[in-house]
Design a protein around this motif. Structure first.
Motif, PDB file in Angstrom:
ATOM      1  N   HIS A  25       0.795  -1.229   0.000  1.00 25.15           N
ATOM      2  CA  HIS A  25       0.000   0.000   0.000  1.00 25.15           C
ATOM      3  C   HIS A  25       0.827   1.278   0.000  1.00 25.15           C
ATOM      4  O   HIS A  25       0.265   2.378  -0.041  1.00 25.15           O
ATOM      5  CB  HIS A  25      -0.916   0.019   1.223  1.00 25.15           C
ATOM      6  CG  HIS A  25      -1.869  -1.134   1.289  1.00 25.15           C
ATOM      7  ND1 HIS A  25      -2.796  -1.400   0.306  1.00 25.15           N
ATOM      8  CD2 HIS A  25      -2.031  -2.111   2.227  1.00 25.15           C
ATOM      9  CE1 HIS A  25      -3.508  -2.471   0.636  1.00 25.15           C
ATOM     10  NE2 HIS A  25      -3.047  -2.927   1.794  1.00 25.15           N
ATOM     11  N   SER A  78       2.700   2.898  -2.149  1.00 27.91           N
ATOM     12  CA  SER A  78       2.591   3.850  -3.255  1.00 27.91           C
ATOM     13  C   SER A  78       1.297   4.646  -3.160  1.00 27.91           C
ATOM     14  O   SER A  78       1.249   5.825  -3.538  1.00 27.91           O
ATOM     15  CB  SER A  78       2.673   3.120  -4.598  1.00 27.91           C
ATOM     16  OG  SER A  78       1.628   2.160  -4.712  1.00 27.91           O
ATOM     17  N   GLY A 137       1.840   7.089  -0.016  1.00 27.82           N
ATOM     18  CA  GLY A 137       2.899   8.078  -0.134  1.00 27.82           C
ATOM     19  C   GLY A 137       3.825   8.036   1.070  1.00 27.82           C
ATOM     20  O   GLY A 137       3.621   7.292   2.026  1.00 27.82           O
ATOM     21  N   GLN A 145       3.101   8.457   7.887  1.00 30.72           N
ATOM     22  CA  GLN A 145       2.979   9.357   6.732  1.00 30.72           C
ATOM     23  C   GLN A 145       2.145  10.597   7.048  1.00 30.72           C
ATOM     24  O   GLN A 145       2.474  11.707   6.629  1.00 30.72           O
ATOM     25  CB  GLN A 145       2.355   8.607   5.542  1.00 30.72           C
ATOM     26  CG  GLN A 145       3.197   7.467   5.012  1.00 30.72           C
ATOM     27  CD  GLN A 145       2.779   6.127   5.583  1.00 30.72           C
ATOM     28  OE1 GLN A 145       2.302   6.040   6.719  1.00 30.72           O
ATOM     29  NE2 GLN A 145       2.957   5.061   4.808  1.00 30.72           N
ATOM     30  N   THR A 183      -8.452   1.216  -7.184  1.00 35.12           N
ATOM     31  CA  THR A 183      -7.696   0.330  -6.309  1.00 35.12           C
ATOM     32  C   THR A 183      -8.619  -0.417  -5.349  1.00 35.12           C
ATOM     33  O   THR A 183      -9.400   0.201  -4.636  1.00 35.12           O
ATOM     34  CB  THR A 183      -6.664   1.135  -5.487  1.00 35.12           C
ATOM     35  OG1 THR A 183      -5.798   1.842  -6.373  1.00 35.12           O
ATOM     36  CG2 THR A 183      -5.843   0.212  -4.604  1.00 35.12           C
TER      37      THR A 183
END
Length: 277
Positions: free
Chosen positions: A42, A44, A47, A83, A253
């Motif tokens: 996950h 990508s 981020g 993130q 997705t």
């Protein structure tokens, strides 16, 4: 339920009672073993320093649910690889992320080493901690949040909400996303097989996965929308809104049981926006 596999072999899964401490051990073990695989699958989409609330791809930069975080002290509960906290830092906030899983925090450290923040942003602080016993003095933060449904992994979520209320300053925002309670009624598959109701919305028996020895290695706890609202109010927060994101047409997705097919028909995430008076 997320479909990411852990390093422990899952032999069976079903709806069975489980006590809080067993649930904590199971989920710590699960996420410690799954951290690298989870990021490989996950990463990508998430981020390295973006803030995405849920598999529908709701970006905080668009939603603005936390408001202006520049100069504010911000707590992330269940930070994973951090993130979102990194995004907070890029906006000028001072972020602290806590997670139960050392494996996830290792991924947060890796991101900080490999992709350090620039432009004067202060790197977030990451701590391994149980959200039921936050290691901070009362009134330490201006804002707190939890994305990607960390709270359903906690049996005693009311304790977490009380702890968040304790460490927030008056007027502080507390915003958290959870798997939408309606999804509990359906099989956790992204295809048409996941469109038929099989379970009662009102059955709060947790979903537990077991290894070959019969030991729990994953546990997820269900609450209705009403349950969440009551927990919010009982912890002393004021509910300001509930966001139920629609599935974007450009998001192709599938993420566990989230998918364009199901997302067109039912909500997959609920985001609760609250404030501490």
């Amino acid at each position: 339920m997320d479909e990411t596999e852990s390093t422990a072999e899952i032999i069976s899964g079903g709806y069975i009672p489980i006590d809080e401490e067993t649930s904590v051990r199971a989920n710590r073990t699960y996420w410690d073993g799954s951290a690298s695989e989870y990021l490989a699958e996950h990463g990508s989409f998430l981020g390295a320093s973006d803030f995405i609330w849920c598999p529908e791809g709701v970006h905080e930069s668009d939603a603005g649910l936390l408001g202006d975080v520049s100069g504010k002290y911000v707590l992330e509960v269940g930070c994973g690889a951090g993130q979102c906290s990194r995004w907070i830092a890029k906006q000028g906030g001072f972020a602290t992320g806590v997670d139960l899983s050392s494996g996830m925090l290792e991924q947060a450290s890796r991101l900080s080493r490999e992709q350090p923040l620039t432009g004067g942003a202060v790197e977030p602080t990451f701590l391994q901690a149980d959200a039921r016993k936050l290691p901070f003095p009362s009134g330490s933060f201006d804002v707190a949040f939890s994305s990607y449904g960390a709270l359903p992994f906690v049996k005693d979520a009311e304790v977490v909400l009380s702890e968040v209320a304790r460490v927030l300053r008056p007027g502080g925002a507390w915003v958290f996303s959870v798997t939408h309670p309606l999804r509990w009624m359906f099989p956790d598959v992204p295809s048409e097989a996941g469109l038929t109701v099989e379970y009662s919305y009102f059955d709060r028996t947790p979903y537990v996965e077991l290894d070959s020895s019969g030991n729990p290695i994953y546990a997820e706890h269900h609450r209705t929308i009403g349950d969440w609202v009551n927990l919010i109010v009982d912890a002393g927060f004021e509910l300001r809104g509930i966001t139920e994101p629609e599935w974007p047409k450009d998001n192709h997705t599938a993420w566990g049981g989230w998918s364009p097919l199901r997302g067109e028909l039912m909500p997959g995430t609920a985001i609760f926006s609250t404030v501490l008076p």
